[in-house]
Write an enzyme that holds these catalytic residues in place. Structure first.
Site, short mmCIF file in Angstrom:
data_model
loop_
_atom_site.label_atom_id
_atom_site.label_comp_id
_atom_site.label_asym_id
_atom_site.label_seq_id
_atom_site.Cartn_x
_atom_site.Cartn_y
_atom_site.Cartn_z
CG ASN A 174 -42.53 59.38 22.76
OD1 ASN A 174 -42.21 60.53 23.10
ND2 ASN A 174 -43.27 59.16 21.71
CD GLU B 74 -45.65 64.90 16.65
OE1 GLU B 74 -46.75 64.34 16.39
OE2 GLU B 74 -44.63 64.31 16.97
CB CYS C 85 -46.55 60.41 17.38
SG CYS C 85 -44.99 60.97 16.71
CD GLU D 110 -41.85 68.10 16.94
OE1 GLU D 110 -41.75 67.00 16.39
OE2 GLU D 110 -41.67 68.28 18.14
#
Ligand code: TXE
Length: 496
Positions: free
Chosen positions: A153, A251, A285, A460
């Site tokens: 993505n 994630e 996300c 992250e």
């Protein structure tokens, strides 16, 4: 098909000979094949891990001065910044995302290299409090060979942020980009080499997740796995990683609530909803896929929202005017359709969109869709990962907070209000790794990014990501304590 360019793995500083089995990459907006990549078999994966281990132990990078890491990553940032237009073109081609979005996103990616370059240079150890005349120094060293499993993505952004953190800390990195959009990531190999990264420090290997990705994550020589992907993928790799004692940063998905309170300008609230819900065609996300709207403003908000969503320009991603591009593949279109169908069965009302579309009869497109649903419906609780968003009427602040917290995800959330006490009160009670107040999807290399619950583990970005790529050692120095020997009369005394 025979003329399609093939981009093979990047290993030890060059592209390797192509594998016999290959994966074809499609342009989601036209369905045309654009390239092929390697499908790396298990023996090759295992060889690459072992030779990466040698590269790590050589110390060329793992023991390099922090000033050297700073300079290589800084140079990589300069090189990337100078090549943004070519990466934008490639990213648009392989993801089907509008070029205007890719320009905005890619222009910022060098910041991740600059941030982690700086962190490598300035990050310091600690001296901890200790009983007696004793000094304990905490030092950090790289963990070893790390695997990074990255998605389609935001292919370049997500890979770069993981690579930058891991390299800054001195690790050897093996990236397995998504088989759906690996081409921009594959270009990073040569770019880092030009920046001065020693050969064998960054390896980029391709193939399907269920094959190459699986083989990589099963390898017991890894020191860490960093995944951005689906919960199912996390569950597939976690048991082996756990047996091999390999930590995972994950994630995963989300169902971000976007909470609107009375007092906000309706016009602004609708703009916020469009950005939160439809950037990347809802394939992020933190997509604001649940609009939780206070009863006092619900009718006005929904009326304007529907007008604006219907007017969004869906089309060719390479056209500067396009606002909604393609979704990644046919399966994504089918997934959107099945969510719409289920929402209607659950009693939801389609306010706009609700079906696939195409450009000149081709491409994987889905109309931007808004469906009014009940708080516990299937659409309200499950991730679509496409341009289908739920709007839910809520009667008061407590109800908005309760609904915001009722899914199994907890990654992003946003609160839109002009009342600053309400903003803090609500933000404090929402379970999410990131809560934005009067903003959505704001991101910075220094700002930790990662969720709770089924949205993942670890972070992250930021010092947290850097430190997760290090191991900590305590060196305890006695500069005055008389040692108590085992056979002293006081017995087997210890200091703690
Ligand atoms: O992800 P996959 P998919 C979420 C989102 C989406 C769902 C599925 O909910 O609907 O995941 O998307 C590799 N061992 N996100 O199917 O399959 C794969 O090759 C090792 C959230 O695209 O998880 C790719 O490189 N690796 C998200 C990577 O995992 C495996 C971004 C991600 O693909 C593997 C993408 C295996 N067994 C999806 N199986 C975000 N947080 O932004 C797959 N892979």
């Amino acid at each position: 098909m025979a003329d399609l360019p093939h981009v093979s793995n990047w290993v030890h500083g060059s592209h390797t000979s192509p594998t016999s089995k290959r994966v074809t990459i499609l342009n989601p907006a036209t369905e045309a094949p654009i390239a092929t990549i390697d499908s790396t078999p298990q023996e090759a994966v295992n060889e690459i891990v072992l030779s990466s281990l040698d590269a790590f132990h050589s110390g060329k990078w793992s023991k390099a001065d922090s000033s050297e890491r700073f300079s290589v990553l800084s140079k990589a940032a300069i090189l990337l910044r100078s090549r943004i237009p070519e990466f934008v073109e490639l990213e648009t081609l392989q993801t089907g995302r509008p070029i205007r979005e890719m320009r905005a996103q890619l222009a910022r990616i060098p910041e991740w290299l600059e941030y982690f370059a700086s962190l490598a240079r300035v990050h310091e150890g600690r001296v901890t409090p200790f009983k007696g005349p004793v000094v304990n120094t905490l030092t950090r060293s790289p963990v070893g060979v790390v695997a990074q499993i990255t998605p389609w993505n935001h292919p370049l952004l997500i890979a770069t942020k993981k690579i930058a953190a891991a390299l800054a800390a001195g690790n050897v990195v093996i990236v397995k980009p998504s088989e759906l959009a690996p081409l921009s990531v594959l270009r990073l190999g040569a770019l880092f080499k030009e920046a001065g990264l020693p050969d064998g420090t960054l390896q980029i290997i391709c193939g399907y997740g269920r094959e190459t990705g699986k083989y990589l994550c099963e390898n017991a020589h890894l020191a860490k796995i960093d995944l951005t992907g689906g919960l199912a993928t996390y569950k597939a790799i976690a048991p082996n990683a756990s047996t091999n004692m390999i930590p995972i940063t994950a994630e995963l998905g989300g169902k971000a609530p976007v909470c609107f309170f009375p007092g906000v300008e309706i016009e602004d609230a609708v703009k916020a909803a469009l950005f939160a819900g439809f950037i990347a065609s809802g394939q992020t996300c933190v997509t604001g896929s649940r609009l939780l709207v206070h009863d006092d403003i619900y009718d006005a908000f929904v009326e304007l929202l529907v007008k604006r969503v219907t007017a969004l320009r869906v089309g060719d991603p390479t056209d500067d005017r396009t606002q909604i591009g393609a979704v990644i593949n046919k399966a994504a279109v089918e997934r959107c359709s099945s969510f719409v169908e289920r929402a209607v069965q659950d009693g939801g009302t389609i306010l706009c969109g609700g079906k696939p579309t195409s450009v000149d009869g081709k491409g994987f497109f889905f109309l931007p869709t808004v469906i009014a649903v009940a708080e516990s419906s299937h659409l309200a609780c499950n991730e679509v990962f496409g341009p289908v968003i739920a709007v839910i009427r809520c009667s008061n602040e407590q109800e908005i907070i309760r609904v915001a917290n009722m899914t199994s995800f907890a990654l992003g959330a946003s609160v839109w209000t002009n009342d600053f006490t309400q903003a803090h009160r609500v933000a404090e009670q929402i379970e999410a790794g990131i809560v934005w107040i009067n903003g959505h999807h704001l991101n910075d290399p220094s700002s930790p990014w990662g969720g709770f619950k089924e949205s993942g583990v670890g972070k992250e970005n930021g010092i947290e990501a850097y430190e997760s790529y290090t191991k900590v050692k305590s060196t305890v120095i006695n500069y005055g304590v008389k040692p108590v020997w085992f056979d002293d009369e006081v017995g087997n005394a210890r200091y703690g």
